[in-house]
Design an enzyme around this catalytic site. Structure first.
Site, PDB file in Angstrom:
ATOM      1  N   GLY A 161       0.801  -1.224   0.000  1.00  0.00           N
ATOM      2  CA  GLY A 161       0.000   0.000   0.000  1.00  0.00           C
ATOM      3  C   GLY A 161       0.830   1.268   0.000  1.00  0.00           C
ATOM      4  N   CYS A 220       1.847   3.001   2.546  1.00  0.00           N
ATOM      5  CA  CYS A 220       2.854   3.035   3.606  1.00  0.00           C
ATOM      6  C   CYS A 220       4.213   2.528   3.115  1.00  0.00           C
ATOM      7  N   GLY A 242       1.056  23.471   2.878  1.00  0.00           N
ATOM      8  CA  GLY A 242       0.526  22.666   3.974  1.00  0.00           C
ATOM      9  C   GLY A 242       1.632  22.257   4.929  1.00  0.00           C
ATOM     10  N   GLY A 266       1.592  20.271   7.611  1.00  0.00           N
ATOM     11  CA  GLY A 266       1.182  19.150   8.459  1.00  0.00           C
ATOM     12  C   GLY A 266       2.304  18.129   8.489  1.00  0.00           C
ATOM     13  N   TYR A 267       1.905  16.868   8.715  1.00  0.00           N
ATOM     14  CA  TYR A 267       2.883  15.777   8.807  1.00  0.00           C
ATOM     15  C   TYR A 267       3.815  15.725   7.598  1.00  0.00           C
ATOM     16  N   ILE A 268       3.216  15.573   6.397  1.00  0.00           N
ATOM     17  CA  ILE A 268       4.054  15.297   5.223  1.00  0.00           C
ATOM     18  C   ILE A 268       4.857  16.536   4.841  1.00  0.00           C
ATOM     19  N   VAL A 304      -1.749  18.898   1.630  1.00  0.00           N
ATOM     20  CA  VAL A 304      -2.835  19.505   2.413  1.00  0.00           C
ATOM     21  C   VAL A 304      -3.792  18.445   2.946  1.00  0.00           C
ATOM     22  N   ARG A 351      -4.920  13.933   3.152  1.00  0.00           N
ATOM     23  CA  ARG A 351      -5.247  12.791   2.296  1.00  0.00           C
ATOM     24  C   ARG A 351      -6.732  12.484   2.454  1.00  0.00           C
ATOM     25  N   HIS A 395      20.624   4.418  32.637  1.00  0.00           N
ATOM     26  CA  HIS A 395      21.427   5.633  32.511  1.00  0.00           C
ATOM     27  C   HIS A 395      22.649   5.349  31.635  1.00  0.00           C
TER      28      HIS A 395
HETATM   29  P1  FAD Z   1      -3.051   2.088   2.061  1.00  0.00           P
HETATM   30  O1  FAD Z   1      -1.699   1.897   2.577  1.00  0.00           O
HETATM   31  O2  FAD Z   1      -3.368   3.329   1.296  1.00  0.00           O
HETATM   32  O3  FAD Z   1      -3.357   0.812   1.145  1.00  0.00           O
HETATM   33  C1  FAD Z   1      -4.534   0.709   0.417  1.00  0.00           C
HETATM   34  C2  FAD Z   1      -4.292  -0.220  -0.746  1.00  0.00           C
HETATM   35  O4  FAD Z   1      -5.530  -0.506  -1.375  1.00  0.00           O
HETATM   36  C3  FAD Z   1      -3.390   0.400  -1.829  1.00  0.00           C
HETATM   37  O5  FAD Z   1      -2.292  -0.443  -2.082  1.00  0.00           O
HETATM   38  C4  FAD Z   1      -4.307   0.504  -3.044  1.00  0.00           C
HETATM   39  O6  FAD Z   1      -3.629   0.266  -4.268  1.00  0.00           O
HETATM   40  C5  FAD Z   1      -5.328  -0.585  -2.765  1.00  0.00           C
HETATM   41  N1  FAD Z   1      -6.624  -0.365  -3.417  1.00  0.00           N
HETATM   42  C6  FAD Z   1      -7.371   0.776  -3.429  1.00  0.00           C
HETATM   43  N2  FAD Z   1      -8.522   0.565  -4.099  1.00  0.00           N
HETATM   44  C7  FAD Z   1      -8.491  -0.740  -4.518  1.00  0.00           C
HETATM   45  C8  FAD Z   1      -9.403  -1.559  -5.239  1.00  0.00           C
HETATM   46  N3  FAD Z   1     -10.572  -1.100  -5.673  1.00  0.00           N
HETATM   47  N4  FAD Z   1      -9.038  -2.827  -5.494  1.00  0.00           N
HETATM   48  C9  FAD Z   1      -7.848  -3.319  -5.044  1.00  0.00           C
HETATM   49  N5  FAD Z   1      -6.974  -2.603  -4.357  1.00  0.00           N
HETATM   50  C10 FAD Z   1      -7.291  -1.328  -4.083  1.00  0.00           C
HETATM   51  N6  FAD Z   1       1.660   6.632   8.726  1.00  0.00           N
HETATM   52  C11 FAD Z   1       2.324   6.308   9.848  1.00  0.00           C
HETATM   53  O7  FAD Z   1       1.748   5.681  10.739  1.00  0.00           O
HETATM   54  N7  FAD Z   1       3.642   6.650  10.028  1.00  0.00           N
HETATM   55  C12 FAD Z   1       4.321   7.349   9.092  1.00  0.00           C
HETATM   56  O8  FAD Z   1       5.498   7.648   9.286  1.00  0.00           O
HETATM   57  C13 FAD Z   1       3.652   7.712   7.903  1.00  0.00           C
HETATM   58  N8  FAD Z   1       4.298   8.387   6.944  1.00  0.00           N
HETATM   59  C14 FAD Z   1       3.636   8.686   5.786  1.00  0.00           C
HETATM   60  C15 FAD Z   1       4.321   9.394   4.805  1.00  0.00           C
HETATM   61  C16 FAD Z   1       3.702   9.710   3.617  1.00  0.00           C
HETATM   62  C17 FAD Z   1       4.461  10.467   2.547  1.00  0.00           C
HETATM   63  C18 FAD Z   1       2.353   9.287   3.392  1.00  0.00           C
HETATM   64  C19 FAD Z   1       1.673   9.580   2.088  1.00  0.00           C
HETATM   65  C20 FAD Z   1       1.663   8.606   4.370  1.00  0.00           C
HETATM   66  C21 FAD Z   1       2.291   8.298   5.580  1.00  0.00           C
HETATM   67  N9  FAD Z   1       1.645   7.620   6.597  1.00  0.00           N
HETATM   68  C22 FAD Z   1       2.294   7.325   7.752  1.00  0.00           C
HETATM   69  C23 FAD Z   1       0.232   7.205   6.467  1.00  0.00           C
HETATM   70  C24 FAD Z   1       0.160   5.714   6.095  1.00  0.00           C
HETATM   71  O9  FAD Z   1       0.823   5.505   4.864  1.00  0.00           O
HETATM   72  C25 FAD Z   1      -1.305   5.291   5.990  1.00  0.00           C
HETATM   73  O10 FAD Z   1      -1.968   5.603   7.191  1.00  0.00           O
HETATM   74  C26 FAD Z   1      -1.404   3.799   5.732  1.00  0.00           C
HETATM   75  O11 FAD Z   1      -0.756   3.439   4.544  1.00  0.00           O
HETATM   76  C27 FAD Z   1      -2.875   3.385   5.655  1.00  0.00           C
HETATM   77  O12 FAD Z   1      -2.949   2.020   5.418  1.00  0.00           O
HETATM   78  P2  FAD Z   1      -4.215   1.396   4.664  1.00  0.00           P
HETATM   79  O13 FAD Z   1      -3.981  -0.069   4.615  1.00  0.00           O
HETATM   80  O14 FAD Z   1      -5.461   1.906   5.248  1.00  0.00           O
HETATM   81  O15 FAD Z   1      -4.170   2.014   3.185  1.00  0.00           O
HETATM   82  P1  NAD Z   2      -2.084  16.993   7.414  1.00  0.00           P
HETATM   83  O1  NAD Z   2      -3.531  16.930   7.682  1.00  0.00           O
HETATM   84  O2  NAD Z   2      -1.128  16.452   8.408  1.00  0.00           O
HETATM   85  O3  NAD Z   2      -1.656  18.505   7.151  1.00  0.00           O
HETATM   86  C1  NAD Z   2      -2.252  19.290   6.171  1.00  0.00           C
HETATM   87  C2  NAD Z   2      -1.905  20.740   6.457  1.00  0.00           C
HETATM   88  O4  NAD Z   2      -2.267  21.526   5.327  1.00  0.00           O
HETATM   89  C3  NAD Z   2      -2.674  21.312   7.651  1.00  0.00           C
HETATM   90  O5  NAD Z   2      -1.791  21.986   8.504  1.00  0.00           O
HETATM   91  C4  NAD Z   2      -3.687  22.258   6.991  1.00  0.00           C
HETATM   92  O6  NAD Z   2      -4.032  23.358   7.822  1.00  0.00           O
HETATM   93  C5  NAD Z   2      -2.920  22.702   5.761  1.00  0.00           C
HETATM   94  N1  NAD Z   2      -3.746  23.172   4.640  1.00  0.00           N
HETATM   95  C6  NAD Z   2      -4.937  22.675   4.209  1.00  0.00           C
HETATM   96  N2  NAD Z   2      -5.353  23.339   3.102  1.00  0.00           N
HETATM   97  C7  NAD Z   2      -4.395  24.274   2.831  1.00  0.00           C
HETATM   98  C8  NAD Z   2      -4.233  25.256   1.805  1.00  0.00           C
HETATM   99  N3  NAD Z   2      -5.135  25.392   0.829  1.00  0.00           N
HETATM  100  N4  NAD Z   2      -3.134  26.042   1.831  1.00  0.00           N
HETATM  101  C9  NAD Z   2      -2.194  25.897   2.820  1.00  0.00           C
HETATM  102  N5  NAD Z   2      -2.301  24.980   3.808  1.00  0.00           N
HETATM  103  C10 NAD Z   2      -3.374  24.168   3.805  1.00  0.00           C
HETATM  104  O7  NAD Z   2      -1.900  16.280   5.972  1.00  0.00           O
HETATM  105  P2  NAD Z   2      -0.620  15.690   5.238  1.00  0.00           P
HETATM  106  O8  NAD Z   2       0.615  16.308   5.737  1.00  0.00           O
HETATM  107  O9  NAD Z   2      -0.951  15.775   3.784  1.00  0.00           O
HETATM  108  O10 NAD Z   2      -0.646  14.172   5.679  1.00  0.00           O
HETATM  109  C11 NAD Z   2      -1.791  13.345   5.396  1.00  0.00           C
HETATM  110  C12 NAD Z   2      -1.944  12.268   6.439  1.00  0.00           C
HETATM  111  O11 NAD Z   2      -0.909  11.303   6.276  1.00  0.00           O
HETATM  112  C13 NAD Z   2      -1.799  12.782   7.865  1.00  0.00           C
HETATM  113  O12 NAD Z   2      -3.022  13.198   8.388  1.00  0.00           O
HETATM  114  C14 NAD Z   2      -1.263  11.593   8.599  1.00  0.00           C
HETATM  115  O13 NAD Z   2      -2.362  10.878   9.085  1.00  0.00           O
HETATM  116  C15 NAD Z   2      -0.551  10.778   7.542  1.00  0.00           C
HETATM  117  N6  NAD Z   2       0.920  10.896   7.759  1.00  0.00           N
HETATM  118  C16 NAD Z   2       1.453  10.481   8.940  1.00  0.00           C
HETATM  119  C17 NAD Z   2       2.802  10.593   9.151  1.00  0.00           C
HETATM  120  C18 NAD Z   2       3.373  10.114  10.452  1.00  0.00           C
HETATM  121  O14 NAD Z   2       2.691   9.411  11.166  1.00  0.00           O
HETATM  122  N7  NAD Z   2       4.615  10.455  10.777  1.00  0.00           N
HETATM  123  C19 NAD Z   2       3.637  11.126   8.191  1.00  0.00           C
HETATM  124  C20 NAD Z   2       3.075  11.548   7.005  1.00  0.00           C
HETATM  125  C21 NAD Z   2       1.699  11.422   6.797  1.00  0.00           C
END
Ligand code: FAD
Ligand code: NAD
Length: 464
Positions: free
Chosen positions: A41, A43, A183, A185-187, A270, A272, A443
């Site tokens: 996925g 992740c 944005g 936020g996290y990413i 901004v 997901r 420690h």
């Molecule tokens: P996904 O990982 O999105 O998997 C869903 C899967 O379903 C995909 O492979 C997709 O291809 C498949 N799919 C969709 N529709 C269909 C269909 N109709 N038929 C078959 N397959 C389908 N989270 C953390 O906890 N720690 C982090 O450090 C972190 N860092 C991140 C960094 C970035 C850049 C991003 C974008 C996200 C990050 N996240 C992080 C968030 C994390 O990736 C997601 O929370 C996690 O992947 C969600 O898992 P999921 O199984 O719900 O969905």
């Molecule tokens: P986010 O929700 O963390 O941050 C989005 C940011 O964009 C917010 O601060 C929001 O106020 C701002 N924003 C929204 N619309 C805007 C606009 N038009 N102009 C300027 N700023 C705007 O979203 P993300 O960073 O895209 O990450 C998506 C999700 O992925 C997170 O919610 C998190 O669940 C997951 N994620 C987790 C990790 C981790 O666990 N370390 C790392 C990356 C992503």
């Protein structure tokens, strides 16, 4: 047309879906998993893992730059480093490959049938998949929707060309000279910091009045300071209106002022959105919570026999939450009694320094009407932090004032992400301040800051 039947069908092989399928297989449930993209996925392929690989590479590079600039107080100097981002990305892709191959192997070992292709609902018990070998119909007694999420696109700044999402950012072959991140936020902060360390001139534009609005201001302050040292420009209270000319974006602040920012790449982060389009969800008409599928504490949707887990069910969109839900659903399908009643889902932001939060912040506890006692221990008073040259940050413990039950733990500091396990365990086990204060912490470790924060809340910290 081929037709198969099974007890459990999982749609999506991210950390929600594949973990659910593996656990179901272990429990002897006849399971099929369908994946449209790559196993693992978002992740494993374009999220958690590749972003942390890039962050590590950026840290290594900054360290080398620091040493070569003669700035180290340790008596160490080094030659000027160079960076080939394409090689960094190839290394990152190697890690992704190892992990995604591992997912396929785990599914196989658990005797889960893997079907490659996009699933589409025909009805509440049947999906069809267009596979390389033709159309496949799968009938299942129970279906788990684990389709994840996709990046939110801004209407004024659609993805394409210089406007990229995290997926393209994690596949760049060259470091952009001028990167605008939309944005904070996290990413935006994780990747914005990494690219700044790799040499890009980074500007982060955030619509709200401060960065990382998810966390309280005190927790974010050390991150703001570090961004300042790294030369990252932060513009809060502003939105990007669109592309201005070939190499710039137009922004407008909340007070109506307009300006432009030079950018050769614009990374839009901004948020997901749950992946609910294009696979016939309308055919089964589930109850929704906005864009997310509504689920109860057992991840049951409004239709009997259909569960949903992970990002498709909304916030918090975290891999470990998706996996925990996946395990629970597999065990429910096996007939065990389960509910998703976790006290704590840790949140870790891999910024520099890292932020860890479990449970309630002092403000959130007060807002919930809880009278709290708070203990903070600064890392500047921690010996290990000094030896690591990273004294920025603190550990904070929040407990009920009446019985000292810990309701929240937050920390900010270099490499503190690993402490999230101790924090979550403390909350799940119902620890009181006295439990943490009386636990012997090794420690010298930064974790002593956790013990001392609890001791401080009790008026008994030794080193402050
Ligand atoms: P996904 O990982 O999105 O998997 C869903 C899967 O379903 C995909 O492979 C997709 O291809 C498949 N799919 C969709 N529709 C269909 C269909 N109709 N038929 C078959 N397959 C389908 N989270 C953390 O906890 N720690 C982090 O450090 C972190 N860092 C991140 C960094 C970035 C850049 C991003 C974008 C996200 C990050 N996240 C992080 C968030 C994390 O990736 C997601 O929370 C996690 O992947 C969600 O898992 P999921 O199984 O719900 O969905
Ligand atoms: P986010 O929700 O963390 O941050 C989005 C940011 O964009 C917010 O601060 C929001 O106020 C701002 N924003 C929204 N619309 C805007 C606009 N038009 N102009 C300027 N700023 C705007 O979203 P993300 O960073 O895209 O990450 C998506 C999700 O992925 C997170 O919610 C998190 O669940 C997951 N994620 C987790 C990790 C981790 O666990 N370390 C790392 C990356 C992503």
């Amino acid at each position: 047309m081929k037709e198969i039947t099974c007890r459990l069908l999982v749609i999506g092989a991210g950390p929600g879906g594949y973990v659910c399928a593996v656990r179901a297989g272990q429990l002897g449930i006849d399971t099929v998993i369908v994946e449209a993209g790559r196993p693992g996925g978002a992740c494993l392929n374009v999220g958690c893992i590749p972003s942390k690989a890039l962050i590590h590479a950026a840290d290594e590079y900054t360290r080398a730059v620091h040493l070569s600039a003669g700035k180290s107080r340790l008596g160490i100097t080094a030659a000027k480093p160079s960076l080939e981002l394409a090689k960094t990305m190839a290394w990152k892709d190697g890690i992704v490959g190892r992990l995604t191959n591992g997912v396929v192997a785990l599914l196989k070992k658990a005797q889960v049938k893997y079907v490659q292709g996009r699933a589409r609902f025909l009805d509440g018990k049947t999906v069809e998949v267009d596979t390389e070998m033709g159309r496949q119909v799968i009938r299942a007694e129970v279906i788990v929707i684990a389709t994840g999420s996709t990046p939110v696109e801004l209407a004024d700044l659609p993805f394409g060309g210089r406007v990229i999402s995290s997926t393209e950012a994690l596949a760049l072959k060259e470091v952009p000279k001028k990167l605008v991140v939309v944005g904070a936020g996290y990413i935006g902060l994780e990747l914005g910091t990494a690219f700044a360390k790799l040499g890009a001139s980074v500007t982060i534009v955030e619509a709200l009045s401060r960065i990382l609005p998810l966390y309280d201001a005190e927790l974010v302050r050390p991150v703001e300071k570090r961004l300042d040292t790294l030369g990252v420009r932060i513009i809060t209270g502003a939105r990007v209106k669109g592309l201005a000319k070939a190499d710039a974006v137009a922004i407008t602040s909340t007070d109506g002022k307009s300006s432009t920012l030079a950018a050769d790449k614009i990374l839009v982060t901004v948020g997901r959105k749950p992946m609910t389009d294009g696979f016939g969800l309308d055919a089964i008409d589930l109850d929704m919570d906005g864009r997310a599928i509504r689920v109860d504490d057992k991840c049951r949707t409004s239709m009997r026999g259909i569960y949903a887990i992970g990002d498709v069910t909304g916030e918090p969109m975290l891999a470990h939450r998706a996996s925990a839900q996946g395990v629970m659903v597999a065990e429910l399908v096996a007939g065990e009694k389960r509910a998703f009643d976790r006290v704590a889902i840790p949140g870790v932001c891999f910024t520099d320094p890292e932020i860890v939060s479990v449970g309630l912040s002092p403000e959130a506890a007060k807002a919930a009407g809880i009278d709290v006692k708070t203990g903070i221990f600064p890392l500047s008073a921690n010996g290990r932090a000094m030896t690591l040259e990273r004294e920025d940050g603190f550990v904070r413990v929040v407990a009920r004032a009446d019985n000292h039950l810990v309701v929240g733990i937050q920390a900010v500091g270099a490499n503190l992400s690993e402490m999230s396990a101790a924090f979550a365990l403390a909350l799940e086990m119902g620890a009181r301040l006295e439990d943490i204060a009386a636990t012997v912490h090794a420690h010298p470790t930064q974790s002593e800051g956790f013990m001392e924060a609890a001791q401080r809340a009790l008026g008994a910290a030794i080193h402050i």
